[in-house]
Design a protein around this motif. Sequence first.
Motif, PDB file in Angstrom:
ATOM      1  N   GLN A  80      50.261  36.786  51.857  1.00 53.84           N
ATOM      2  CA  GLN A  80      49.677  36.115  50.704  1.00 53.84           C
ATOM      3  C   GLN A  80      49.620  37.032  49.475  1.00 53.84           C
ATOM      4  N   SER A  81      49.480  38.322  49.694  1.00 54.85           N
ATOM      5  CA  SER A  81      49.376  39.254  48.574  1.00 54.85           C
ATOM      6  C   SER A  81      50.660  39.297  47.743  1.00 54.85           C
ATOM      7  N   VAL A  82      51.801  39.390  48.411  1.00 52.00           N
ATOM      8  CA  VAL A  82      53.072  39.441  47.675  1.00 52.00           C
ATOM      9  C   VAL A  82      53.365  38.103  46.999  1.00 52.00           C
ATOM     10  N   LEU A  83      52.993  36.987  47.638  1.00 50.50           N
ATOM     11  CA  LEU A  83      53.241  35.669  47.060  1.00 50.50           C
ATOM     12  C   LEU A  83      52.427  35.464  45.792  1.00 50.50           C
ATOM     13  N   VAL A  84      51.143  35.805  45.845  1.00 50.54           N
ATOM     14  CA  VAL A  84      50.305  35.685  44.646  1.00 50.54           C
ATOM     15  C   VAL A  84      50.738  36.695  43.592  1.00 50.54           C
ATOM     16  N   GLY A  85      51.123  37.889  44.046  1.00 46.50           N
ATOM     17  CA  GLY A  85      51.570  38.920  43.115  1.00 46.50           C
ATOM     18  C   GLY A  85      52.770  38.482  42.287  1.00 46.50           C
ATOM     19  N   SER A  86      53.674  37.739  42.913  1.00 43.33           N
ATOM     20  CA  SER A  86      54.849  37.261  42.178  1.00 43.33           C
ATOM     21  C   SER A  86      54.451  36.272  41.086  1.00 43.33           C
ATOM     22  N   LEU A  87      53.396  35.513  41.319  1.00 46.11           N
ATOM     23  CA  LEU A  87      52.920  34.547  40.322  1.00 46.11           C
ATOM     24  C   LEU A  87      52.245  35.244  39.149  1.00 46.11           C
ATOM     25  N   ILE A  88      51.526  36.314  39.439  1.00 45.76           N
ATOM     26  CA  ILE A  88      50.828  37.050  38.386  1.00 45.76           C
ATOM     27  C   ILE A  88      51.814  37.607  37.369  1.00 45.76           C
ATOM     28  N   ASP A  89      52.995  37.973  37.824  1.00 45.68           N
ATOM     29  CA  ASP A  89      54.021  38.517  36.940  1.00 45.68           C
ATOM     30  C   ASP A  89      54.621  37.469  35.989  1.00 45.68           C
ATOM     31  N   LEU A  90      54.234  36.195  36.151  1.00 49.70           N
ATOM     32  CA  LEU A  90      54.810  35.128  35.337  1.00 49.70           C
ATOM     33  C   LEU A  90      54.175  34.988  33.951  1.00 49.70           C
ATOM     34  N   LYS A  91      53.069  35.668  33.707  1.00 50.27           N
ATOM     35  CA  LYS A  91      52.344  35.516  32.446  1.00 50.27           C
ATOM     36  C   LYS A  91      51.962  34.051  32.240  1.00 50.27           C
ATOM     37  N   LEU A  92      51.110  33.581  33.103  1.00 55.38           N
ATOM     38  CA  LEU A  92      50.705  32.176  33.119  1.00 55.38           C
ATOM     39  C   LEU A  92      49.928  31.789  31.860  1.00 55.38           C
ATOM     40  N   PRO A  93      50.000  30.523  31.463  1.00 54.19           N
ATOM     41  CA  PRO A  93      49.274  30.061  30.264  1.00 54.19           C
ATOM     42  C   PRO A  93      47.767  30.033  30.514  1.00 54.19           C
ATOM     43  N   LYS A  94      47.017  29.951  29.429  1.00 54.57           N
ATOM     44  CA  LYS A  94      45.569  29.863  29.546  1.00 54.57           C
ATOM     45  C   LYS A  94      45.201  28.478  30.053  1.00 54.57           C
ATOM     46  N   ILE A  95      44.490  28.431  31.168  1.00 57.20           N
ATOM     47  CA  ILE A  95      44.164  27.161  31.824  1.00 57.20           C
ATOM     48  C   ILE A  95      42.692  27.135  32.219  1.00 57.20           C
ATOM     49  N   GLN A  96      42.203  25.927  32.526  1.00 55.34           N
ATOM     50  CA  GLN A  96      40.803  25.771  32.930  1.00 55.34           C
ATOM     51  C   GLN A  96      40.640  25.715  34.440  1.00 55.34           C
ATOM     52  N   ALA A  97      41.688  25.310  35.149  1.00 53.34           N
ATOM     53  CA  ALA A  97      41.598  25.181  36.615  1.00 53.34           C
ATOM     54  C   ALA A  97      43.000  25.167  37.219  1.00 53.34           C
ATOM     55  N   ILE A  98      43.061  25.497  38.506  1.00 53.18           N
ATOM     56  CA  ILE A  98      44.318  25.451  39.255  1.00 53.18           C
ATOM     57  C   ILE A  98      44.267  24.278  40.231  1.00 53.18           C
ATOM     58  N   VAL A  99      45.326  23.480  40.248  1.00 51.26           N
ATOM     59  CA  VAL A  99      45.425  22.347  41.166  1.00 51.26           C
ATOM     60  C   VAL A  99      46.527  22.643  42.187  1.00 51.26           C
ATOM     61  N   PRO A 100      46.156  23.014  43.423  1.00 46.90           N
ATOM     62  CA  PRO A 100      47.185  23.274  44.438  1.00 46.90           C
ATOM     63  C   PRO A 100      47.828  21.972  44.901  1.00 46.90           C
ATOM     64  N   MET A 101      49.104  22.056  45.261  1.00 51.80           N
ATOM     65  CA  MET A 101      49.784  20.876  45.782  1.00 51.80           C
ATOM     66  C   MET A 101      49.080  20.407  47.062  1.00 51.80           C
ATOM     67  N   PRO A 102      48.593  19.162  47.099  1.00 49.54           N
ATOM     68  CA  PRO A 102      47.908  18.676  48.304  1.00 49.54           C
ATOM     69  C   PRO A 102      48.899  18.377  49.425  1.00 49.54           C
ATOM     70  N   ILE A 103      48.421  18.474  50.654  1.00 50.72           N
ATOM     71  CA  ILE A 103      49.228  18.078  51.805  1.00 50.72           C
ATOM     72  C   ILE A 103      48.450  17.031  52.590  1.00 50.72           C
ATOM     73  N   SER A 104      49.146  16.256  53.391  1.00 49.80           N
ATOM     74  CA  SER A 104      48.502  15.205  54.161  1.00 49.80           C
ATOM     75  C   SER A 104      47.672  15.803  55.300  1.00 49.80           C
ATOM     76  N   SER A 105      46.757  15.005  55.825  1.00 49.20           N
ATOM     77  CA  SER A 105      45.937  15.462  56.954  1.00 49.20           C
ATOM     78  C   SER A 105      46.805  15.760  58.176  1.00 49.20           C
ATOM     79  N   GLN A 106      47.927  15.055  58.276  1.00 48.70           N
ATOM     80  CA  GLN A 106      48.867  15.293  59.367  1.00 48.70           C
ATOM     81  C   GLN A 106      49.470  16.695  59.259  1.00 48.70           C
ATOM     82  N   ARG A 107      49.945  17.043  58.053  1.00 51.22           N
ATOM     83  CA  ARG A 107      50.497  18.384  57.832  1.00 51.22           C
ATOM     84  C   ARG A 107      49.422  19.456  58.008  1.00 51.22           C
TER      85      ARG A 107
END
Length: 210
Positions: A80-107
């Motif tokens: 998880q550290s390397v995965l999040v680290g790659s996102l940090i390098d993207l210079k993300l825009p200023k946002i109020q919240a993060i919405v993770p992609m939802p998955i079904s209860s089955q998944r």
Amino acid sequence: MLSFIPPLLHKAMQRLSPCVLCGIDHQRHHSLCTDCWQQLPWLKQNIQRQEMQIQVACHYAYPMDRIIQKFKYEQQLHFQSVLVGSLIDLKLPKIQAIVPMPISSQRLAERGYNQSLVLAKILAKQLNIPVWQPVARLAQHSQKGLSRIERLDQIEQQFVIATKTRVRYRTVLMLDDVVTTGSSLHALKQKLEQLGCQKIYAACITSAEI
């Protein structure tokens, strides 16, 4: 109960730990050594899918494809550290919240966790913003034999607004691990627009070929 480890000491301990990929050199960049970090299949560009601009860190290629597969299906959460680290390098825009992609209860039952939610929580903590989950996903069915239009329609029908959604944000970031056609992100974006979101950004760790 585990005692609290000061941040500086924790960082020093990480530097003494071996790289989670090669296991040879010491960790220098988000649990990877310098060589492994530099050799990731970097993209660091915006790509267009479904008339959306999506920020992407890497190509879905070795070793990032294997890292995601192990993290997603084999419960190897130490990646998880390397995965999040790659996102940090993207210079993300200023946002109020993060919405993770939802998955079904089955998944969720199959995997034991939502990989996008795990990453979103870590990223949100670093950005000091909340994780917002106003949209749920229904059971995902096989799309074999369906036309492109039928597939898109089926994906859109999978996303539903949660019944107990009171908190609202205007500027949000949708987060997913892999983007291919962008259909899921587009369907999620439509629901967020219904909830009053005015600026909806998207970021993914990797982009796979269509």
